[in-house]
Design an enzyme around this catalytic site. Structure first.
Site, mmCIF file in Angstrom:
data_model
loop_
_atom_site.group_PDB
_atom_site.id
_atom_site.type_symbol
_atom_site.label_atom_id
_atom_site.label_comp_id
_atom_site.label_asym_id
_atom_site.label_seq_id
_atom_site.Cartn_x
_atom_site.Cartn_y
_atom_site.Cartn_z
ATOM 1 N N GLU B 60 0.770 -1.415 0.040
ATOM 2 C CA GLU B 60 -0.123 -0.068 -0.114
ATOM 3 C C GLU B 60 0.891 1.152 0.084
ATOM 4 O OE1 GLU B 60 -0.475 -2.567 1.902
ATOM 5 O OE2 GLU B 60 -2.417 -3.519 1.114
ATOM 6 N N HIS B 129 -11.626 -5.414 8.119
ATOM 7 C CA HIS B 129 -12.269 -5.501 6.811
ATOM 8 C C HIS B 129 -13.653 -4.679 7.283
ATOM 9 C CE1 HIS B 129 -9.604 -8.539 5.602
ATOM 10 N NE2 HIS B 129 -10.107 -8.490 4.436
HETATM 11 C C1 LIG Z 1 -1.682 -4.998 4.300
HETATM 12 C C2 LIG Z 1 -2.837 -5.908 3.407
HETATM 13 N N1 LIG Z 1 -3.362 -5.492 2.278
HETATM 14 C C3 LIG Z 1 -4.212 -6.160 1.337
HETATM 15 C C4 LIG Z 1 -4.769 -7.242 2.112
HETATM 16 C C5 LIG Z 1 -5.760 -8.034 1.384
HETATM 17 N N2 LIG Z 1 -5.097 -9.493 1.039
HETATM 18 C C6 LIG Z 1 -5.455 -10.563 1.758
HETATM 19 S S1 LIG Z 1 -4.680 -11.863 1.352
HETATM 20 C C7 LIG Z 1 -3.792 -10.971 0.121
HETATM 21 C C8 LIG Z 1 -2.929 -11.755 -0.714
HETATM 22 C C9 LIG Z 1 -1.829 -12.140 0.215
HETATM 23 O O1 LIG Z 1 -1.061 -12.923 -0.737
HETATM 24 P P1 LIG Z 1 0.233 -13.901 -0.089
HETATM 25 O O2 LIG Z 1 1.155 -12.938 1.027
HETATM 26 O O3 LIG Z 1 0.807 -14.461 -1.201
HETATM 27 O O4 LIG Z 1 -0.275 -15.089 0.925
HETATM 28 P P2 LIG Z 1 -1.500 -16.154 0.454
HETATM 29 O O5 LIG Z 1 -2.871 -15.415 0.705
HETATM 30 O O6 LIG Z 1 -1.174 -16.725 -0.888
HETATM 31 O O7 LIG Z 1 -1.237 -16.993 1.676
HETATM 32 C C10 LIG Z 1 -4.404 -9.755 0.018
HETATM 33 C C11 LIG Z 1 -3.890 -8.532 -1.095
HETATM 34 C C12 LIG Z 1 -4.345 -7.548 3.673
HETATM 35 N N3 LIG Z 1 -4.922 -8.589 4.222
HETATM 36 N N4 LIG Z 1 -3.531 -6.746 4.001
#
Ligand SMILES: Cc1ncc(C[n+]2csc(CCOP(=O)(O)OP(=O)(O)O)c2C)c(N)n1
Ligand SMILES: [Mg+2]
Lengths: 372, 325
Positions: B60, B129
């Site tokens: 972000e 959220h």
């Molecule tokens: C700071 C933040 N930005 C956005 C989100 C929304 N979000 C939740 S999971 C995710 C993707 C995460 O990907 P990764 O780190 O590869 O973990 P995975 O879900 O694949 O286990 C996003 C963008 C969040 N939870 N926290």
């Protein structure tokens, strides 16, 4: 005047112990005893059964949105058991096996995904943090715990989980940087499951591996096959031993795959091919480990069935306890804001109770208000 | 005229902006191929390509800091934060730079950019959220804090926000995204930022709300009407800079007011509204002003969220108390 390559002492390796067919590399096999070998298997099976059940609970409206870990079991089930009891664990949100291993009741996970803070209350003595939803924020907490260990002269270590997407956040890099500078006992374990919602790994970083980022922070990185539970176990075990003996941090990248949707609210058909998923289906970590254990003579068909039956039973009991204790008092949402409730908040709490009474919210046998 | 929900209305405003102005770019997590987790950017990648509708890595701070860079360079970035609860990873950029560049450079640099994000509770989501933290932004000079409440005003306000020479924090009430449809004109519309609207006239009490709280507030007004209480309802639309005049004129007419918001009470938007009422209209008041707000606690996990959120019952009760005072 000169121009030549700078030699770096940090190394980046790739480790695979179990190949796709479940055959172990003799020299690398950690040769865990039967009990531990079988335990790791049980943990993966329990993780899978609980995961499947939680998807089902979401689908039937008994739980909220859920982020499954199918296909990634070897990461959490290999990594957390490789840490000692006094070591600390900082999860993200997909590490089902890590919670189970550290003694969190299975229903804690259901409570968390079911919308109850109660699911975040750590099991006593588990040294295991609750879920971290804001991506990568836990990296700094893990770093801070390891910093505390160093300051206090304890020879313990911290294992931190983070996703491939999470490696793009500043918090991840700041944690690695501090860990390098202070030579902290931190094991940073990246679960590279290829996807961050719809964003593929290649769009998160231009580096060919995530493991190599360690070099920039002054320590070693290692990439392991994340569907090889022995690889995950061995890499973490080695990194933790190094950390405990003052050798500083390690960055581990476990390469695996998110077999399911990002969460139950996601539609992966929008952004990835079925073929890719099918390819990874053949690399299932549980099947692979089963083959290894069977060849070793540690796992028979009977034992396999018993393990599955036990997992199903444990999960069913957890769901039962969840159903039984879902009647939480909404008024409690005021009670953990401060050690001592400020007078103004106490008034708001009174007002809240008045609202519930006037709305005719029913009370249960313990005198608590029943949620709609 | 077409009937559409708020998601489609916002999508329409973004589509118009991309079509009309080559300097407009969208950036955010999962806004391209996935079309946004709420599908607000549906179809836009296909139409405008990945140079204008940009999927970003998960950071972000980089999205907002980078958008500031683009704005310095004369472009008009519209950055999406997937949820307002994750915008804090960019808050250093918002506080240190987004809100300050104009003042710092004596007007040389103007950051005409928009930071869009879904906010608020009511969709049974996990932690982070559901928050309503508009007060942080409203407290920061140099920012405009805009919160639409219906498809039509969402489309018009987003258009104005993108055209504004100053930064706009644009909160989208996610509970309203698909809650209802409304007629939205075919021709692009704008609405002035910094202006509130009287959406229902009445003489007994003024109800002041915005965003997702407009629906329970209007429902409360209906309940009150059944009891013979004529409520005037104001939709703030822009939370900061606040439209004091619309509030003062109404309160001076009714002599009574209730302010409603989802976010915590202490130092919330309601506190500012009440201060302005006191400053402009104290001697017109027939009763103390009441606030119906979120409590001063963290937004509960969703099993308990329904009882936390202000609803028509709580709002109507407060209005009755004010009227009977
Ligand atoms: C700071 C933040 N930005 C956005 C989100 C929304 N979000 C939740 S999971 C995710 C993707 C995460 O990907 P990764 O780190 O590869 O973990 P995975 O879900 O694949 O286990 C996003 C963008 C969040 N939870 N926290
Ligand atoms: Mg991932």
């Amino acid at each position: 005047m000169s121009r030549k390559n700078i030699r770096l002492k940090e190394k980046v390796e790739r480790l695979v112990i179990l190949d796709k067919t479940g055959k172990a590399n003799e020299a690398l096999d950690p040769k865990l005893d039967d009990e531990l070998s079988l335990y790791l298997y049980k943990l993966m099976v329990q993780s899978r059964v609980l995961d499947e059940r939680m998807i089902n609970l979401q689908r039937t409206g008994k739980m909220g949105t859920y982020a499954p870990c199918r296909g990634q079991e070897a990461t959490a089930c290999g990594a957390t058991p490789a840490m000692d009891k006094d070591d600390w664990i900082a999860p993200a949100y997909r590490e089902v096996g890590s919670f189970i291993h550290r003694g969190w009741p299975m229903e804690s996970l259901i409570f968390f995904w079911g919308g109850y803070e109660e699911g975040c209350v750590p099991a006593k003595g588990s040294n295991h943090l609750p879920f971290a939803v804001p991506i990568a924020t836990q990296c700094l907490h893990a770093m801070g715990i390891s910093w505390g260990m160093k300051v206090k002269g304890e020879s313990d270590a911290v294992l931190c989980y983070i996703g491939d997407g999470g490696t793009s956040e500043g918090d991840f890099h700041e944690a690695l940087n501090f860990a390098g500078v202070y030579k902290l006992p931190l094991v940073m374990f990246v679960v590279n499951n290829h996807w961050a919602i719809s964003i593929p790994r290649e769009m998160q970083t231009a580096s060919p591996t995530i493991a190599q980022k360690a070099v920039a922070y002054g320590f070693d990185g290692i990439q392991v096959d994340g569907n090889d539970i022995l690889g995950c176990y061995a890499a973490v075990n080695e990194a933790a031993n190094k950390a405990r003996s003052g050798g500083g941090p390690t960055l581990i990248e476990a390469v695996t795959y998110r077999m399911m949707f990002h969460t139950t609210a996601d539609d992966p058909k929008k952004y990835r091919s079925e073929d890719e998923v099918k390819k990874w289906e053949k690399l299932d970590p549980i099947t692979r480990y089963e083959k290894y254990l069977t060849t070793r003579g540690t796992l028979s068909r009977n034992v396999q069935e018993d393990v599955k039956a036990e997992a199903v039973k444990l999960v069913a009991e957890a769901v039962e306890r969840y159903e039984l204790h879902r009647e939480v008092d909404p008024v409690e949402c005021f009670d953990f804001t401060y050690e001592e409730m400020p007078p103004e908040l106490a008034e708001q709490r009174e007002d809240f109770i008045r609202v519930l009474d006037e709305a005719g919210v029913k009370r249960g046998p313990r005198g608590h208000y029943l949620l709609p | 005229m077409a009937q559409m929900n708020m998601v489609k209305a916002l999508n329409t405003a973004l589509d118009e902006a991309l079509r009309e102005d080559g300097d407009v770019v969208l950036m955010g997590q999962d806004i391209g191929r996935d079309e946004g987790v709420f599908r607000v950017t549906e179809g836009l990648l296909d139409t405008y390509g990945k140079n204008r509708v940009i999927d970003t890595p998960l950071a972000e701070g980089a999205i907002i800091g980078g958008a500031i860079g683009m704005a310095l360079y004369g472009m008009k970035p519209v950055a999406e934060m997937q949820f307002s609860g994750f915008a804090f990873q960019a808050f250093h950029q918002v506080e240190n730079h987004l809100s300050r560049f104009r003042n710092r450079t004596r007007g040389f640099f103007r950051l005409g950019m928009v930071m869009r994000m879904p906010y608020g509770g009511g969709i049974r989501a996990i932690e982070h959220h559901s928050e309503s933290r508009e007060a942080y932004y409203a407290h920061t000079p140099g920012l405009q804090m805009v919160i639409p409440s219906t498809p039509r005003n969402a489309r018009a306000l987003l258009r104005s926000a993108i055209r504004s020479p100053d930064p706009v924090i644009f909160f989208e009430p996610k509970a309203v995204y698909r809650a209802f449809r409304e007629e939205v004109p075919d021709e692009p519309e704008t609405m002035p930022i910094g202006k509130s609207q009287v959406v229902q006239e009445g003489s007994d009490v003024t109800l002041i709300a915005y965003g997702a709280m407009m629906r329970p507030t209007l429902a409360a007004a209906e309940k009150l009407a059944e009891d013979g209480v004529k409520a005037e309802v104001i939709d703030l639309l822009t939370v900061s800079p606040m439209d004091t005049e619309t509030i003062a004129v109404s309160v001076q007419k009714t002599g009574r007011a209730v302010v409603i918001h989802e976010g915590p009470r202490t130092c919330g938007i309601g506190a500012e509204v009440v201060a302005r009422i006191v400053e402009t209209s104290l001697l017109y008041l027939e009763a103390p002003v009441k606030r119906v707000t979120g409590y001063d606690i963290q937004f509960p996990y969703f099993a308990r969220e329904d009882v936390y959120l202000p609803d028509a019952g709580r709002i109507a009760r407060a209005a009755h108390e004010v009227v009977k005072f």
